[in-house]
Design a protein around this motif. Sequence first.
Motif, mmCIF file in Angstrom:
data_model
loop_
_atom_site.group_PDB
_atom_site.id
_atom_site.type_symbol
_atom_site.label_atom_id
_atom_site.label_comp_id
_atom_site.label_asym_id
_atom_site.label_seq_id
_atom_site.Cartn_x
_atom_site.Cartn_y
_atom_site.Cartn_z
ATOM 1 N N SER A 136 0.852 -1.196 0.000
ATOM 2 C CA SER A 136 0.000 0.000 0.000
ATOM 3 C C SER A 136 0.884 1.241 0.000
ATOM 4 C CB SER A 136 -0.931 0.010 1.214
ATOM 5 O OG SER A 136 -0.169 0.091 2.400
ATOM 6 N N ILE A 137 0.351 2.293 -0.527
ATOM 7 C CA ILE A 137 1.101 3.540 -0.685
ATOM 8 C C ILE A 137 0.383 4.653 0.070
ATOM 9 C CG2 ILE A 137 1.843 5.271 -2.365
ATOM 10 C CD1 ILE A 137 3.381 2.769 -2.651
ATOM 11 N N VAL A 138 1.171 5.494 0.731
ATOM 12 C CA VAL A 138 0.638 6.696 1.372
ATOM 13 C C VAL A 138 1.209 7.886 0.612
ATOM 14 C CG1 VAL A 138 0.560 8.078 3.465
ATOM 15 C CG2 VAL A 138 0.467 5.587 3.621
ATOM 16 N N ILE A 139 0.321 8.651 0.017
ATOM 17 C CA ILE A 139 0.741 9.837 -0.744
ATOM 18 C C ILE A 139 0.476 11.067 0.115
ATOM 19 C CG2 ILE A 139 0.394 11.201 -2.826
ATOM 20 C CD1 ILE A 139 -0.576 8.702 -4.208
ATOM 21 N N GLY A 140 1.531 11.822 0.363
ATOM 22 C CA GLY A 140 1.380 13.071 1.095
ATOM 23 C C GLY A 140 1.324 12.908 2.593
ATOM 24 N N ASP A 141 2.272 12.193 3.177
ATOM 25 C CA ASP A 141 2.273 12.046 4.631
ATOM 26 C C ASP A 141 2.673 13.371 5.281
ATOM 27 O OD1 ASP A 141 4.849 11.994 3.767
ATOM 28 O OD2 ASP A 141 5.473 10.279 4.977
ATOM 29 N N LEU A 142 2.777 13.381 6.597
ATOM 30 C CA LEU A 142 3.035 14.643 7.288
ATOM 31 C C LEU A 142 4.431 15.190 7.011
ATOM 32 C CD1 LEU A 142 1.240 14.014 10.693
ATOM 33 C CD2 LEU A 142 0.472 15.374 8.752
ATOM 34 N N SER A 143 5.420 14.332 6.722
ATOM 35 C CA SER A 143 6.749 14.843 6.370
ATOM 36 C C SER A 143 6.700 15.569 5.023
ATOM 37 C CB SER A 143 7.776 13.721 6.345
ATOM 38 O OG SER A 143 7.494 12.813 5.316
ATOM 39 N N PHE A 144 5.856 15.093 4.118
ATOM 40 C CA PHE A 144 5.664 15.779 2.840
ATOM 41 C C PHE A 144 5.072 17.167 3.072
ATOM 42 C CE2 PHE A 144 2.334 17.004 -0.130
ATOM 43 C CZ PHE A 144 3.093 17.263 -1.250
#
Length: 180
Positions: free
Chosen positions: A135-143
């Motif tokens: 699964s992919i997370v796009i735009g996490d909090l580090s981003f």
Amino acid sequence: MEKSTLRNVLGVCVLVHMIFSHFMISILDFSINAGFLMTFLYACMAFVIFPPAYRMMRIMQLCSMVSAYAFFMIFALYDPVWFTIIKVDWAIFALLILMCLTYGHQLTERITLWMMSVCLGEALYALTIHRLTASIVIGDLSFLSLVVQGAIFLLGVDQLEKLLSARSSRKPVKGAAKST
């Protein structure tokens, strides 16, 4: 920034963005941060509202910045030894800020290029490594942190440029004593 309607609108947008940055939207294998979507929406709106003089050139510059972002992220996965001392976020930050300062002449152009390149670069990176992960997370909090740091840095550079141009535009007064 003096009080104005624009300042109020920007304040509301920032507050709404902060609230939505804690929500994730799941689509198939992807989890997309709502803050990422809002940032991308703001960047697209700015690209339409503040049209550049040479649109095709801006698109080519944007493609080079997106490619640079995705390249550094993928290179950090492939060969992490280079990024043990320097974090990959700082390398991306420095490279993209230099590209924004080179390509953009006004603050709106620079921030639009920054937000579009980081958003599209993150999406390209996620789509590229999708085969390697479940699964992919796009735009996490580090981003989102990277986006805010870049925007603040570009605003600071713009204010410094205005200060230096105002200082250099002052004309010396005739008969004034020279300081040693």
